[in-house]
Structure formats: C-alpha cells, structure tokens
Design a protein around this motif. Structure first.
Motif, PDB file in Angstrom:
ATOM      1  N   GLU A 217      -7.151  -1.140  -8.084  1.00 51.95           N
ATOM      2  CA  GLU A 217      -7.943  -0.601  -6.991  1.00 51.95           C
ATOM      3  C   GLU A 217      -7.855  -1.573  -5.827  1.00 51.95           C
ATOM      4  O   GLU A 217      -8.073  -2.772  -6.001  1.00 51.95           O
ATOM      5  CB  GLU A 217      -9.410  -0.417  -7.399  1.00 51.95           C
TER       6      GLU A 217
ATOM      7  N   VAL B  79      -9.454   2.863 -18.243  1.00 53.36           N
ATOM      8  CA  VAL B  79      -8.384   3.471 -17.441  1.00 53.36           C
ATOM      9  C   VAL B  79      -7.665   2.350 -16.689  1.00 53.36           C
ATOM     10  O   VAL B  79      -8.183   1.840 -15.700  1.00 53.36           O
ATOM     11  CB  VAL B  79      -8.956   4.497 -16.435  1.00 53.36           C
TER      12      VAL B  79
ATOM     13  N   ASP C 175       3.400   5.504  -4.750  1.00 56.60           N
ATOM     14  CA  ASP C 175       2.041   5.946  -5.045  1.00 56.60           C
ATOM     15  C   ASP C 175       1.129   5.756  -3.828  1.00 56.60           C
ATOM     16  O   ASP C 175       0.350   6.635  -3.467  1.00 56.60           O
ATOM     17  CB  ASP C 175       1.497   5.173  -6.245  1.00 56.60           C
TER      18      ASP C 175
ATOM     19  N   LYS D 129      -5.958   3.682  -5.010  1.00 58.33           N
ATOM     20  CA  LYS D 129      -6.024   3.534  -6.468  1.00 58.33           C
ATOM     21  C   LYS D 129      -4.629   3.812  -7.022  1.00 58.33           C
ATOM     22  O   LYS D 129      -4.049   4.860  -6.749  1.00 58.33           O
ATOM     23  CB  LYS D 129      -7.036   4.497  -7.068  1.00 58.33           C
ATOM     24  N   ILE D 130      -4.115   2.861  -7.786  1.00 56.24           N
ATOM     25  CA  ILE D 130      -2.785   2.991  -8.388  1.00 56.24           C
ATOM     26  C   ILE D 130      -2.973   2.996  -9.901  1.00 56.24           C
ATOM     27  O   ILE D 130      -3.372   1.985 -10.488  1.00 56.24           O
ATOM     28  CB  ILE D 130      -1.878   1.824  -7.958  1.00 56.24           C
ATOM     29  N   LEU D 131      -2.730   4.138 -10.517  1.00 54.36           N
ATOM     30  CA  LEU D 131      -2.934   4.261 -11.961  1.00 54.36           C
ATOM     31  C   LEU D 131      -1.787   3.608 -12.738  1.00 54.36           C
ATOM     32  O   LEU D 131      -0.649   3.600 -12.277  1.00 54.36           O
ATOM     33  CB  LEU D 131      -3.069   5.731 -12.352  1.00 54.36           C
TER      34      LEU D 131
ATOM     35  N   ARG E 206      -5.540   0.392 -14.118  1.00 51.88           N
ATOM     36  CA  ARG E 206      -5.255   0.735 -12.722  1.00 51.88           C
ATOM     37  C   ARG E 206      -5.372  -0.501 -11.840  1.00 51.88           C
ATOM     38  O   ARG E 206      -5.831  -1.541 -12.278  1.00 51.88           O
ATOM     39  CB  ARG E 206      -6.232   1.803 -12.229  1.00 51.88           C
TER      40      ARG E 206
END
Length: 146
Positions: free
Chosen positions: A140, A136, A49, A6-8, A138
């Motif tokens: 995924e 949110v 990340d 998961k990269i926010l 992001r």
C-alpha cells in the motif's frame, strides 16, 4: 493532493545488481552489470499495476514528496493458530526478518514508479514505511506533496 495505490501480491525485494565477464566484438573482456529476470519482471508488474490505478490526467510529481509505504507479507506456515487468528482479526505483527525494508523493498518499489508517479525518485523527501504480516499480501502506497 494525495495519491493512494494498492499493489496486490507478495512484496518482492530488489536484489543487488549482478556482474558477468563478457567478450566484446574486439575480443577483449569487459565487465557487464545486469539485473536478474525476476527483478526486472517484478518492476514491470508494479509499474503496470500502478498505471492502471492512476487518474486519467495524472501528471507525475516533480516537487518534494512524502511517501507512506506498507508492505504486507503472508503469515508463515510455522505460525501458531493463535498468531494467525490475531493477524486475521487485525492485530499488527511486524515482520522482523528479511527482506530489508529500506535497501531492498523500498528501492525496488520506488525504482518501478520512477517516471510514472514521480519524475525522479530524488524528489522523495520524507518516508514512512513498515512491513507486517497480513492475510492479503500487498503493498500500500500513499503519496503526498510537501
């Protein structure tokens, strides 16, 4: 073995390479191909990340690979409250505007993971991807050996 990442942050597209005419040491002009600073920095951020999320003894995939990618964008300011509430309650609202899913979003993300998650992006044999709105922002990613 499945790997989930998961990269926010707001997903960023990879723009086409830029070209410039430069003068060489011999005084002759040549055409130089380069990427913008934002594109290079975005790829570095993704790589950093992802490295922090990999298991300690992770070895990059080298065989056929399936990738599932979900790109989540923040709701637009012009969205009606009902639409924002629907997104907040978990309804799926697909993003049908730019950036392009396959050309720009997938390319930039997979280029950033080259040599980290897989030996080369040519091992990717199957892709499932979508871009939606969510509260949110992001990316995924799910990787699975075929």
């Amino acid at each position: 073995m499945k790997l989930m990442l998961k990269i926010l942050g707001i997903p960023q597209p990879k723009q086409s390479a830029r070209f410039a005419i430069r003068k060489g040491k011999s005084g002759r002009n040549f055409l130089q191909k380069y990427q913008g600073k934002e594109v290079v920095q975005n790829e570095r951020n993704i790589a950093y990340d992802v490295k922090s999320q990999l298991p300690a003894e992770f070895i990059p995939y080298s065989g056929a690979l399936k990738v599932k990618a979900l790109f989540v964008f923040p709701p637009l300011k012009g969205f009606a409250k009902a639409k924002i509430n629907a997104i907040a309650s978990g309804s799926t609202i697909y993003k049908t505007t730019k950036p392009d899913l396959t050309d720009n979003l997938m390319k930039g993300t997979m280029d950033a993971l080259n040599g980290i998650v897989f030996t080369d992006d040519s091992v990717i044999a199957k892709v499932e991807s979508e871009k939606i709105y969510g509260m949110v922002p992001r990316i995924e990613l799910e990787f699975e050996e075929l």
